[in-house]
Design an enzyme around this catalytic site. Structure first.
Site, mmCIF file in Angstrom:
data_model
loop_
_atom_site.group_PDB
_atom_site.id
_atom_site.type_symbol
_atom_site.label_atom_id
_atom_site.label_comp_id
_atom_site.label_asym_id
_atom_site.label_seq_id
_atom_site.Cartn_x
_atom_site.Cartn_y
_atom_site.Cartn_z
ATOM 1 N N THR A 205 0.829 -1.211 0.000
ATOM 2 C CA THR A 205 0.000 0.000 0.000
ATOM 3 C C THR A 205 0.859 1.255 0.000
ATOM 4 O O THR A 205 0.371 2.337 -0.288
ATOM 5 C CB THR A 205 -0.907 0.046 1.245
ATOM 6 O OG1 THR A 205 -0.089 -0.053 2.418
ATOM 7 C CG2 THR A 205 -1.922 -1.090 1.226
ATOM 8 N N GLY A 221 1.188 -6.733 5.796
ATOM 9 C CA GLY A 221 0.748 -8.102 6.060
ATOM 10 C C GLY A 221 1.064 -8.614 7.455
ATOM 11 O O GLY A 221 0.793 -9.777 7.754
ATOM 12 N N GLU A 223 -0.411 -8.220 10.138
ATOM 13 C CA GLU A 223 -1.619 -8.732 10.800
ATOM 14 C C GLU A 223 -1.820 -10.210 10.500
ATOM 15 O O GLU A 223 -2.454 -10.937 11.253
ATOM 16 C CB GLU A 223 -2.857 -7.955 10.326
ATOM 17 C CG GLU A 223 -3.254 -6.840 11.248
ATOM 18 C CD GLU A 223 -2.137 -5.842 11.437
ATOM 19 O OE1 GLU A 223 -1.472 -5.920 12.480
ATOM 20 O OE2 GLU A 223 -1.919 -5.013 10.555
ATOM 21 N N ASP A 344 0.320 -4.200 18.333
ATOM 22 C CA ASP A 344 0.277 -3.620 16.991
ATOM 23 C C ASP A 344 0.933 -2.246 16.971
ATOM 24 O O ASP A 344 0.509 -1.358 16.243
ATOM 25 C CB ASP A 344 -1.177 -3.539 16.476
ATOM 26 C CG ASP A 344 -1.254 -3.237 14.987
ATOM 27 O OD1 ASP A 344 -0.228 -3.414 14.294
ATOM 28 O OD2 ASP A 344 -2.327 -2.806 14.527
ATOM 29 N N ASN A 431 -1.088 7.324 13.237
ATOM 30 C CA ASN A 431 -0.930 6.226 12.296
ATOM 31 C C ASN A 431 -0.174 6.721 11.063
ATOM 32 O O ASN A 431 0.714 7.562 11.167
ATOM 33 C CB ASN A 431 -2.293 5.607 11.974
ATOM 34 C CG ASN A 431 -2.164 4.149 11.560
ATOM 35 O OD1 ASN A 431 -1.511 3.837 10.572
ATOM 36 N ND2 ASN A 431 -2.775 3.245 12.304
ATOM 37 N N TRP A 432 -0.524 6.232 9.884
ATOM 38 C CA TRP A 432 0.259 6.564 8.682
ATOM 39 C C TRP A 432 0.022 7.998 8.218
ATOM 40 O O TRP A 432 0.835 8.536 7.461
ATOM 41 C CB TRP A 432 -0.103 5.602 7.538
ATOM 42 C CG TRP A 432 -1.525 5.761 7.102
ATOM 43 C CD1 TRP A 432 -2.595 5.077 7.582
ATOM 44 C CD2 TRP A 432 -2.036 6.710 6.161
ATOM 45 N NE1 TRP A 432 -3.742 5.541 6.995
ATOM 46 C CE2 TRP A 432 -3.428 6.540 6.117
ATOM 47 C CE3 TRP A 432 -1.435 7.675 5.346
ATOM 48 C CZ2 TRP A 432 -4.252 7.315 5.298
ATOM 49 C CZ3 TRP A 432 -2.254 8.450 4.531
ATOM 50 C CH2 TRP A 432 -3.641 8.263 4.515
ATOM 51 N N CYS A 637 -14.752 -10.380 8.894
ATOM 52 C CA CYS A 637 -15.592 -9.533 8.046
ATOM 53 C C CYS A 637 -15.576 -8.064 8.465
ATOM 54 O O CYS A 637 -15.688 -7.171 7.627
ATOM 55 C CB CYS A 637 -17.037 -10.028 8.078
ATOM 56 S SG CYS A 637 -17.214 -11.831 8.047
ATOM 57 N N HIS A 641 -16.459 -4.645 6.443
ATOM 58 C CA HIS A 641 -17.908 -4.425 6.434
ATOM 59 C C HIS A 641 -18.412 -3.679 7.663
ATOM 60 O O HIS A 641 -19.618 -3.450 7.777
ATOM 61 C CB HIS A 641 -18.640 -5.769 6.319
ATOM 62 C CG HIS A 641 -18.547 -6.376 4.949
ATOM 63 N ND1 HIS A 641 -19.288 -5.921 3.881
ATOM 64 C CD2 HIS A 641 -17.775 -7.378 4.472
ATOM 65 C CE1 HIS A 641 -18.983 -6.643 2.804
ATOM 66 N NE2 HIS A 641 -18.073 -7.522 3.132
HETATM 67 CA CA CA Z 1 -0.495 -3.660 12.099
#
Ligand code: CA
Length: 707
Positions: A205, A221, A223, A344, A431-432, A637, A641
């Protein structure tokens, strides 16, 4: 670090012709001499477009009208020396033009602007080149990402932009390819597979960076517990030059490079049953004088240190800042922000290089506000920790010990035995979303948030969602409300100067300019210009589209522009503020370009009122299976979603008809809607699992009958 040159500073007026190719700079002149030069921006010729090289990037301040590389400069300060749009004029800001991006999901790209052309990306790694003055589409390139790749992504089908270099445009694709395009027409020149294992859940990404004719790219990836690495490819041929793995492939070797032997000593012998994580999915910076390439690495995979490396260990090089030699890929130094990460806490967040006076000494520093809640200032020559302070509410560590450089754990985030309410959340204190550093104010502008996360390790779970015992889990701590901020941070004093609050936690990146302004967009669909010293709101432009991307600025002829990719997205569980623009308006992605005396920004079409919940299949599932369905839903999901069956970015699952429900297995396990991005989960979910999820979705629909 004050920049006293720059076209906008010449007698308070704007130089007539920008030195697009550095012609004036080469002649020893400045733009203020106002010598006419050929304005090639009018007719970008195929031969001349996108001729960016290292010398040009290093001298980026001599052509402030361009935005040549991801952070504008190799130091990634994201500061524009342009000042036509300033505190006095910004109230006149309006739309110059907009360009649709054919997307309803998250747009995260930083556009690159060179010599009158904008290069940017939409969802599914699609690249577009536009005339920077008019917005006319010059070409587009769709790398044809397999839509079944969608389930391999933690956080939406996003891309953070291209790199442009010597007539080529480079993009990393969601399905792991690095692609070189002809900048003149978008034709593919070469394409290489960057993945070491196409069966694993890797993705790209992030935007490539280019240093010394090498295209540097990592991947995502962690995660999914893949093994992280960074690769360098020759920009001309696409040939792999070097690869640095961020974690050892096994505890005992063989080791692909010597640094991994040292890293292996920090993993328990029976660890690394999976890939370990440490994916370098976003942040890089480069210091040409030190000749060091800085790369931030991701979290551990699986998240739980107790499971990933039983018995402990720091688990190098997870959650670390790596200083690599760009010629060889060898490690010069490393600094690990979160040893033994379980939360994380990636260190993939934006890194800014600057020269600061600290305690009477000029220091070449690297600054980062990683997810873990501490703002770090490092000596970027050797990795020495200069200071670290909390920039958001943080309970996993009390402070960072300056002698050892290590965080001091509180124990409040130890979820080896029980659930814990941990701050910051997995979304990170930051974050990013890029920060910005103004050399004028000396401040770093951080898109930050206060938010917690309940971690546990029961079964295969990473976290709990929607728990009802938060108060109990808070254990008497003074927990702040969940909210977002733009924070102005003094990196020398290590303290907050001002902050602007938002109810939403997932907002756009920042841009500081010589006009005394900080720009950023919000989830609510407002584009802001703030006074860079006080945070006073000088402009609040309602645009109706939520923003997560960072703005940039560029100029053509006499005119300064500010541009931003608008389109809200990312992990669906970040919909927490409740006043996101996409609840009111279609989340139609677009590139917005602003100028002084521009037009009002057209609002997107309003969201159609939700129809009634159609009749649902009869729910016969027992409560235990329903709860199992809920957990399966949350982990498989919810990221796309929404945790409660609904996100404005995708069809509302609660509105599924009985006819659609009859196809549930075909969709979830059979891949019926794979071309639309709904991958088959046949490898992850049994028929019984799918039935349990379906029951949970029906229960959500029934519960929403009255909404
Ligand atoms: Ca992560």
């Amino acid at each position: 670090m004050h920049r006293t040159t720059g076209w906008a500073r010449c007698n308070g007026t704007v130089a007539k012709h920008l030195h697009w190719l550095g012609i004036l700079a080469l002649a020893g002149l400045t733009a203020c001499d106002n010598k006419p030069v050929q304005d090639i921006a009018d007719s970008p010729s195929a031969a001349a477009v996108a001729q960016i090289d290292g010398a040009r990037v290093i001298n980026a301040d001599s052509e402030p009208g361009n935005w040549l590389v991801h952070g504008r400069t190799y130091d990634e300060q994201r500061y524009s020396p342009l000042a036509q749009i300033n505190r006095d004029t910004v109230s006149r800001l309006g739309l110059a033009w907009e360009a649709p991006m054919d997307s309803r999901r998250g747009l995260e790209a930083t556009p690159i602007v060179v010599d009158g052309i904008i290069y940017t990306t939409s969802t599914w790694s699609r690249v577009r080149a536009l005339d920077a003055r008019s917005g006319d589409l010059l070409w587009e390139h769709d790398p044809g990402v397999d839509r079944a790749w969608g389930k391999r992504l933690c956080c939406d089908v996003v891309n953070r932009g291209v790199a442009v270099w010597q007539g080529k445009v480079f993009v990393g694709t969601l399905d792991g390819y690095l692609v070189a395009l002809n900048a003149a027409d978008g034709e593919q020149l070469w394409r290489v597979d960057t993945l070491v294992d196409r069966d694993k859940f890797y993705s790209i990404t992030g935007a490539p960076r280019i240093v010394k004719n090498r295209v540097i790219i990592g991947n995502g990836g962690a995660e999914f517990a893949v093994r992280g690495y960074i690769s360098a490819y020759d920009a001309d041929s696409g040939k792999l030059d070097w690869r640095f793995y961020t974690v050892p492939g096994s505890a005992s070797g063989p080791f692909e490079h010597p640094e991994l032997e040292q890293a292996a000593a920090t993993w328990s012998p029976d660890s690394n049953r999976q890939g370990g994580g440490g994916t370098a999915w976003d942040s890089m910076a480069y210091d040409p004088e030190l000749d060091l390439l800085y790369v931030g690495t991701g979290n551990g995979g699986p998240w739980s240190h107790y499971d990933r490396s039983p018995g402990g260990g720091d688990n190098l090089y997870l959650a670390s800042i790596l200083a690599l030699r760009p010629d060889s890929g060898r490690l010069a130094w490393h600094y690990q922000t979160t040893p033994g990460d379980s939360w994380d806490y990636t260190a993939t967040q934006h890194m800014i290089l600057a020269d600061l006076e600290i305690d009477g000494r000029q220091r070449k520093v690297l600054m980062q506000a990683p997810k873990n809640g501490f703002f770090y200032v490092l000596d970027r020559a050797n990795g020495e920790l200069i200071s670290a302070e909390k920039y958001v509410f943080t309970n996993w560590a009390s402070h960072v010990d300056l002698d050892s450089g290590r965080p001091v754990l509180t124990g409040l985030a130890d979820y080896s035995e029980r659930d814990r309410y941990v701050f910051p959340s997995a979304a990170g204190g930051h974050n990013w979303h890029p920060m910005s550093f103004s050399p004028e104010t000396g401040l770093v502008y951080i898109p930050a948030r206060d938010a917690g996360w309940v971690h546990n390790r029961a079964g295969d779970k990473w976290f709990e969602f929607g728990v009802d015992n938060l108060e109990e889990l808070a254990e008497g701590q003074d927990i702040p409300p969940t909210r977002g901020y733009l924070k102005a941070w003094d990196p020398v004093a290590q303290q907050l100067v001002w902050q602007k609050e938002t109810a939403n936690i997932w907002n756009g990146g920042a841009l500081a300019t010589a006009g005394g302004l900080v720009f950023h967009g919000t989830a609510t669909g407002h584009f802001y210009a703030l006074h860079d010293q006080t945070g006073e709101v000088l402009l609040e432009l309602p645009i109706g589209t939520g923003m997560i991307a960072p703005p940039i600025s560029y100029a053509i002829d006499d005119r300064q522009y500010v541009a931003v990719m608008a389109g809200w997205g990312g992990p669906a569980f970040n919909t927490l503020g409740g006043d996101e623009a996409l609840l009111d308006f279609e989340n139609a992605g677009r590139l917005l370009v602003f100028e002084l005396d521009g037009a009002p920004v057209p609002l997107p079409p309003p969201v159609a009122p939700r129809g009634p919940v159609p009749p649902q299949p009869e729910l016969t599932t027992d409560p235990e299976t329903l709860e199992r369905g809920r957990l399966l839903y949350v982990y498989n999901c919810g990221g796309c979603h929404g945790m409660y069956g609904s996100t404005p970015m995708l069809p509302d699952l609660r509105l599924m008809t009985k006819e659609k429900h009859a196809l549930f297995q075909d969709i979830v396990r059979g891949g019926l809607l794979e071309n639309a991005g709904m991958s088959s989960f046949a490898d992850e979910l049994s028929e019984a699992d799918s039935d349990a999820i379906q029951a949970y979705v029906v229960s959500l629909a029934n519960a929403s009958q009255d909404e």
